[in-house]
Design a protein around this motif. Structure first.
Motif, PDB file in Angstrom:
ATOM      1  N   ARG A 134      63.847  48.242   5.757  1.00 30.22           N
ATOM      2  CA  ARG A 134      63.653  48.915   7.041  1.00 30.22           C
ATOM      3  C   ARG A 134      62.217  48.730   7.537  1.00 30.22           C
ATOM      4  O   ARG A 134      61.984  48.469   8.724  1.00 30.22           O
ATOM      5  CB  ARG A 134      63.969  50.397   6.904  1.00 30.22           C
ATOM      6  N   ARG A 135      61.251  48.846   6.634  1.00 31.29           N
ATOM      7  CA  ARG A 135      59.845  48.655   7.033  1.00 31.29           C
ATOM      8  C   ARG A 135      59.599  47.232   7.525  1.00 31.29           C
ATOM      9  O   ARG A 135      58.874  47.030   8.498  1.00 31.29           O
ATOM     10  CB  ARG A 135      58.915  48.966   5.866  1.00 31.29           C
ATOM     11  N   ARG A 136      60.187  46.263   6.850  1.00 28.13           N
ATOM     12  CA  ARG A 136      60.016  44.873   7.281  1.00 28.13           C
ATOM     13  C   ARG A 136      60.668  44.639   8.630  1.00 28.13           C
ATOM     14  O   ARG A 136      60.129  43.928   9.474  1.00 28.13           O
ATOM     15  CB  ARG A 136      60.600  43.924   6.254  1.00 28.13           C
ATOM     16  N   ALA A 137      61.830  45.235   8.853  1.00 28.15           N
ATOM     17  CA  ALA A 137      62.512  45.079  10.143  1.00 28.15           C
ATOM     18  C   ALA A 137      61.694  45.723  11.257  1.00 28.15           C
ATOM     19  O   ALA A 137      61.610  45.173  12.366  1.00 28.15           O
ATOM     20  CB  ALA A 137      63.903  45.696  10.088  1.00 28.15           C
ATOM     21  N   GLU A 138      61.080  46.867  10.981  1.00 33.79           N
ATOM     22  CA  GLU A 138      60.252  47.512  11.996  1.00 33.79           C
ATOM     23  C   GLU A 138      58.977  46.738  12.246  1.00 33.79           C
ATOM     24  O   GLU A 138      58.465  46.726  13.370  1.00 33.79           O
ATOM     25  CB  GLU A 138      59.909  48.932  11.556  1.00 33.79           C
ATOM     26  N   ALA A 139      58.429  46.080  11.227  1.00 35.54           N
ATOM     27  CA  ALA A 139      57.209  45.306  11.393  1.00 35.54           C
ATOM     28  C   ALA A 139      57.436  44.074  12.260  1.00 35.54           C
ATOM     29  O   ALA A 139      56.536  43.640  12.979  1.00 35.54           O
ATOM     30  CB  ALA A 139      56.657  44.906  10.039  1.00 35.54           C
ATOM     31  N   VAL A 140      58.639  43.522  12.190  1.00 33.57           N
ATOM     32  CA  VAL A 140      58.957  42.336  12.975  1.00 33.57           C
ATOM     33  C   VAL A 140      59.074  42.696  14.448  1.00 33.57           C
ATOM     34  O   VAL A 140      58.700  41.927  15.316  1.00 33.57           O
ATOM     35  CB  VAL A 140      60.265  41.678  12.463  1.00 33.57           C
ATOM     36  N   GLN A 141      59.558  43.877  14.732  1.00 35.15           N
ATOM     37  CA  GLN A 141      59.756  44.284  16.139  1.00 35.15           C
ATOM     38  C   GLN A 141      58.492  44.565  16.832  1.00 35.15           C
ATOM     39  O   GLN A 141      57.498  44.805  16.741  1.00 35.15           O
ATOM     40  CB  GLN A 141      60.649  45.506  16.219  1.00 35.15           C
TER      41      GLN A 141
END
Length: 141
Positions: A134-141
């Motif tokens: 989830r943290r990686r997905a939020e960092a990409v956005q």
């Protein structure tokens, strides 16, 4: 309404983080119960085999004393969501797994304890992986 700083996302916990906190607190309750049960064994509250410190073999004296102290300590750390709480729980779990799976001739064979610790560890790893994803997905956005 909360103002967000420029370039920073709001630091609100998501569903996974809340479920993880609830999971850690449930494990904290189990650790506290385990610690109390070891203290009951040490003080000789219940009659029976190995239920009094002075009648225990040396290996049980050592293991029960260590786990009677570490389990409540792990419970406190898990309840407070401190980073050291899962570490202390892991030490307790590894100790009990070693006792009951590695040395059953001395401590007895209790597969339920071993399986319970393995399942809790797997769920913990699953939560950590989901939060990292989830943290990686939020960092990409």
């Amino acid at each position: 309404m909360r103002e967000e700083l420029p370039g920073r996302a709001a630091l609100e916990p998501g569903t996974i983080e809340i479920a993880f906190a609830v999971f850690l607190r449930l494990i904290a309750c189990l650790c506290l119960v385990s610690g109390v049960l070891y203290w009951i064994r040490l003080i000789g509250y219940y009659p029976g085999d190995l239920y009094r410190f002075d009648l225990m073999p040396v290996q049980w004296q050592i293991a029960a004393s260590v786990l009677a102290v570490l389990f409540p300590f792990a419970a406190a750390g898990l309840w407070m969501l401190a980073s050291w709480g899962p570490v202390i729980w892991f030490l307790c779990a590894a100790g009990e797994i070693a006792m009951h799976a590695g040395f059953p001739q001395y401590f007895g064979h209790r597969p339920s304890v071993v399986v319970t610790h393995a399942v809790v560890a797997a769920i913990y790893c699953g939560f950590r992986a989901a939060m990292q994803r989830r943290r990686r997905a939020e960092a990409v956005q």
